[in-house]
Design an enzyme around this catalytic site. Structure first.
Site, PDB file in Angstrom:
ATOM      1  N   HIS A 157       0.658  -0.926  -0.014  1.00 30.71           N
ATOM      2  CA  HIS A 157       0.083  -0.115   0.081  1.00 30.71           C
ATOM      3  C   HIS A 157       0.900   1.302  -0.003  1.00 30.71           C
ATOM      4  O   HIS A 157       1.874   1.128   0.655  1.00 30.71           O
ATOM      5  CB  HIS A 157      -0.868  -0.048   1.318  1.00 30.71           C
ATOM      6  CG  HIS A 157      -2.075   0.797   1.262  1.00 30.71           C
ATOM      7  ND1 HIS A 157      -1.817   2.363   1.152  1.00 30.71           N
ATOM      8  CD2 HIS A 157      -3.350   0.737   0.974  1.00 30.71           C
ATOM      9  CE1 HIS A 157      -3.022   2.918   1.183  1.00 30.71           C
ATOM     10  NE2 HIS A 157      -3.949   1.960   0.801  1.00 30.71           N
ATOM     11  N   GLY A 211       6.178  22.822   7.994  1.00 31.68           N
ATOM     12  CA  GLY A 211       7.572  22.099   8.601  1.00 31.68           C
ATOM     13  C   GLY A 211       8.451  22.192   7.445  1.00 31.68           C
ATOM     14  O   GLY A 211       8.024  22.501   6.380  1.00 31.68           O
ATOM     15  N   PRO A 215      11.710  22.195   4.933  1.00 29.45           N
ATOM     16  CA  PRO A 215      11.434  21.570   3.843  1.00 29.45           C
ATOM     17  C   PRO A 215      11.656  19.872   3.668  1.00 29.45           C
ATOM     18  O   PRO A 215      10.989  19.294   2.806  1.00 29.45           O
ATOM     19  CB  PRO A 215      12.031  22.269   2.508  1.00 29.45           C
ATOM     20  CG  PRO A 215      13.289  22.869   3.371  1.00 29.45           C
ATOM     21  CD  PRO A 215      12.784  23.037   4.550  1.00 29.45           C
ATOM     22  N   ALA A 247      10.331   9.164   9.950  1.00 30.10           N
ATOM     23  CA  ALA A 247       8.899   9.098   9.903  1.00 30.10           C
ATOM     24  C   ALA A 247       8.223   9.854   9.078  1.00 30.10           C
ATOM     25  O   ALA A 247       7.122   9.944   8.865  1.00 30.10           O
ATOM     26  CB  ALA A 247       8.543   9.922  11.163  1.00 30.10           C
ATOM     27  N   GLY A 248       9.049  10.323   8.003  1.00 25.75           N
ATOM     28  CA  GLY A 248       8.423  11.019   6.848  1.00 25.75           C
ATOM     29  C   GLY A 248       7.431  12.084   6.993  1.00 25.75           C
ATOM     30  O   GLY A 248       7.908  13.227   7.684  1.00 25.75           O
TER      31      GLY A 248
END
Length: 266
Positions: free
Chosen positions: A41, A123, A125, A131-132
């Site tokens: 996914h 937040g 760039p 955690a992406g």
């Protein structure tokens, strides 16, 4: 195990759900490293999507405000960037979740360095190294619904998904992907029904069954991911049983709830 993904649902008042959301984001960031995470996914973050859904008189506008407040806390307290989507979107090109998540973590962590249009709303760039980023949104009730086919033919699952999804001219309010379930020797038509009153689960089940049968393939089972509103079950029962003059008040629990609510308001 093939999705390597889970859905957690919680409900409550405004402040309670914001607090729960921030704690969930913190736990996901501590426990999941996307550099080592694999699954069929698409995903953008350890906590991938955080949608707020109106219940019992709440509105989408309220949920959008809650989403913005939760997103601000997630960035300020946890240092995880945020993209806003659906009713919480601050840009027209980020309304649809698939547009926000396109390319997934591996692509976006590089793209944000070269393309300002890919950078988070809060937040960044840079994405968080493990955690992406989190897609935080506000939307109507959604039914996550999968149908597994007794086949290993991924192209068939993709064909059926394309036939039923809205973007390819299929049913309204349907998003669909064809995915492999290698651990089970099956393929899956994985769906999000974004407005179940336009297209309920029993309608897509019937069409997937028809298309699969045309290719001599049977349905192994279907799966509900997360929770489903009572109304969707009522719609399926009324349609499949061909009940005339059926509405929600024909369900005894619903009738009792209505009467109790009326007595409380007197």
């Amino acid at each position: 195990p093939d999705h390597n993904r889970t859905v957690i649902t919680f409900a409550g008042g405004r402040e309670e759900v914001i607090e729960a959301a921030v704690r969930a984001a913190d736990a996901a960031a501590r426990l999941i490293d996307l550099n080592h995470h694999r699954g069929v996914h698409p995903r953008l973050g350890a906590l991938d999507v955080l949608p707020f859904v109106p219940l019992e008189g709440a509105t989408l506008d309220l949920c959008a405000d809650v989403a913005h407040q939760a997103g601000a806390r997630i960035w300020n307290e946890l240092g995880i960037p945020v993209y806003f989507y659906q009713a919480a979107a601050t840009r027209p090109d980020r309304i649809q979740l698939e547009d926000v998540r396109r390319g997934q973590f591996e692509y976006l962590r590089e793209a944000v360095l070269m393309d300002e249009t890919k950078q988070p709303d809060l937040g960044g760039p840079f994405l968080h190294p493990t955690a992406g980023a989190i897609a935080v949104g506000a939307r109507k009730l959604l039914i996550a619904y999968n149908i597994n086919l007794e086949s290993t033919d991924l192209e068939l699952a993709k064909f059926i998904a394309k036939r039923i999804r809205t973007s390819s001219g299929g049913f309204p309010a349907v998003k669909a992907l064809g995915l492999p379930l290698e651990s089970r020797g099956l393929v899956q038509v994985s769906m999000n029904l974004t407005d179940f009153e336009q297209t309920p689960p029993h309608v897509v089940y019937a069409e997937v069954s028809r298309l699969a049968t045309a290719h001599d393939v049977q349905i192994a089972e279907s799966e509900l991911i997360g929770l489903m509103p009572r109304r969707a079950i009522e719609m399926a029962a009324a349609d499949l049983l061909k009940l005339s003059s059926f509405d929600s008040e024909c369900v005894i629990e619903n009738r009792i709830q209505i009467l109790r609510s009326a007595s409380y308001s007197v």
